[in-house]
Enzyme design. Structure first.
Site, mmCIF file in Angstrom:
data_model
loop_
_atom_site.group_PDB
_atom_site.id
_atom_site.type_symbol
_atom_site.label_atom_id
_atom_site.label_comp_id
_atom_site.label_asym_id
_atom_site.label_seq_id
_atom_site.Cartn_x
_atom_site.Cartn_y
_atom_site.Cartn_z
ATOM 1 N N CYS A 111 61.341 91.115 -39.253
ATOM 2 C CA CYS A 111 60.105 90.406 -38.904
ATOM 3 C C CYS A 111 59.807 90.643 -37.419
ATOM 4 C CB CYS A 111 60.250 88.917 -39.176
ATOM 5 S SG CYS A 111 60.805 88.531 -40.861
ATOM 6 N N CYS A 154 60.236 87.712 -34.733
ATOM 7 C CA CYS A 154 61.369 86.786 -34.766
ATOM 8 C C CYS A 154 62.499 87.182 -33.823
ATOM 9 C CB CYS A 154 61.902 86.678 -36.197
ATOM 10 S SG CYS A 154 63.215 85.440 -36.349
ATOM 11 N N CYS A 200 65.126 68.848 -40.676
ATOM 12 C CA CYS A 200 64.951 70.213 -41.204
ATOM 13 C C CYS A 200 66.085 71.106 -40.719
ATOM 14 C CB CYS A 200 63.609 70.786 -40.752
ATOM 15 S SG CYS A 200 62.190 69.721 -41.104
ATOM 16 N N CYS A 244 64.496 68.893 -45.255
ATOM 17 C CA CYS A 244 63.827 70.173 -45.457
ATOM 18 C C CYS A 244 64.790 71.291 -45.084
ATOM 19 C CB CYS A 244 62.566 70.241 -44.594
ATOM 20 S SG CYS A 244 61.662 71.809 -44.704
ATOM 21 N N CYS A 270 56.730 73.760 -47.783
ATOM 22 C CA CYS A 270 56.309 73.686 -46.392
ATOM 23 C C CYS A 270 56.126 75.119 -45.934
ATOM 24 C CB CYS A 270 57.378 72.979 -45.558
ATOM 25 S SG CYS A 270 57.008 72.913 -43.801
ATOM 26 N N ARG A 310 51.065 69.707 -39.062
ATOM 27 C CA ARG A 310 52.168 69.511 -38.113
ATOM 28 C C ARG A 310 52.025 70.372 -36.870
ATOM 29 N NH1 ARG A 310 56.491 70.309 -41.483
ATOM 30 N NH2 ARG A 310 56.209 68.119 -42.046
#
Length: 350
Positions: free
Chosen positions: A96, A99, A136, A169, A229, A272
């Site tokens: 990615c 990232c 999370c 989460c 999410c 959020r």
């Protein structure tokens, strides 16, 4: 008894008021669509052009109508507090392009093993004491296949944290169907799995998986009855297909546009504020809450990114008169369905 002149003046005044109301109601897509959302509720037939028109409305108009919808659909002072902990940092085999945890790039993030149970539970306890109601956990993996021991450990973490009375989460990469079922049984509230960008642009951002791989995990999660999410936002053209939105600096008025648009088209969703919130002052964050944001990540770090600490957020809650949202374990799927329906409508119009 009124004179003819008085009647004419009243008639003219009434006509002017009606004309002004008609002009105002049609002055922006934000006004029109917010009124429709309040009257009819969530839609599943949004087009790209409709979303873009809302986003492009005059910013103060958009802010006002986002606030209207927000007050209609939620307790507007309630804000959910979430804490995100990286339980396994770095060393991910994915490429990615945004990232810092990818093993393919030299970002200074070193690979670490899965945190032990005591350390994770202590972090969750501190988060709850500081006001968080959702905890999370993120693990920098491509997928959970072949990680039976680690996965079983995480199931224990989920159960223990749920027993603390917190929502839980996880973001663990791609998972298998049976693993989704096991996470649900353990008490998982939500599973984070970002789509990152549109199907068309996906190969430009990631080559180690494809778009359908991502959708398959989301399907497993939904089938297991777990809340999804997912980062689906985009600037301007739609709220859904920007490749690196969560990782690029965003100016406050652009943020306001995104939040208010999201609130108008997804009235019941949790919106959020995540990475990058540390860049915004308290007055700027107040505008975000006014526009329709009702959830934040709090705590010193979001995986590898600096974040507002607990004390700063507690002060902000006090100054702005915000109320911590209590944990919820029963209504997540209504939000999931709303997000899915909107995503599918936009994707189908591509």
């Amino acid at each position: 008894m009124l004179s003819i002149g008085s009647i004419l003046r009243r008639t003219q005044l009434r006509a002017s008021v009606l004309q002004l109301h008609s002009w105002y109601s049609s002055s922006s897509a934000a006004a029109t669509q917010a009124e429709r959302t309040i009257k009819e509720g969530p839609r599943n037939d949004w087009s790209r052009d409709e979303i873009k028109a809302v986003y492009d409305s005059p910013v103060l108009d958009l802010l006002f109508h986002g606030a209207q919808v927000h007050r209609h659909a939620h307790n507007f002072r309630e804000v959910q507090q979430c804490t995100l902990l990286s339980i396994k940092t770095g060393g991910c085999s994915e490429d990615c392009s945004y990232c810092p945890q990818s093993s393919r790039y030299d970002t200074g993030v070193k690979s670490q093993k899965l945190m032990n149970k005591d350390a994770v539970l202590e972090a969750a306890k501190k988060a709850k004491e500081a006001g968080s109601t959702r905890f999370c956990m993120g693990a920098a993996w491509r997928e959970t296949t072949g990680r039976k021991t680690n996965f079983n450990q995480i199931l224990e973490y989920v159960t223990e944290i749920r027993n603390m009375g917190m929502e839980v989460c996880c973001t663990l990469g791609m998972i298998e169907k049976q693993q989704a079922v096991e996470l649900k049984k353990a008490g998982l509230t939500a599973y984070n799995h970002n789509l990152d960008t549109s199907r068309e642009y996906y190969p430009n951002i990631i080559t180690t998986r494809n778009y359908d791989d991502r959708l398959q995990t989301l399907q497993y999660v939904r089938d297991a009855g777990i809340n999804v999410c997912s980062e689906l936002c985009q600037r301007k053209n739609t709220l859904y297909q920007h490749s690196v939105l969560a990782f690029l600096p965003v100016e406050i008025w652009e943020m306001i546009r995104m939040i208010a648009t999201a609130r108008i088209i997804m009235p019941k969703a949790m919106v959020r504020l995540s990475a990058g919130r540390v860049r915004f002052s308290m007055p700027e964050q107040a505008l975000c809450f006014l526009a329709g944001a009702n959830s934040i990540f709090t705590g010193e770090k979001l995986l590898t990114t600096p974040n507002n600490d607990f004390d700063a957020d507690q002060l902000m809650f006090k100054v702005l008169g915000l109320i911590p949202k209590s944990p919820s374990f029963s209504d997540e799927l209504s939000t999931v369905n709303e997000l899915e329906a909107c995503q599918e409508a936009v994707s189908s119009s591509a």
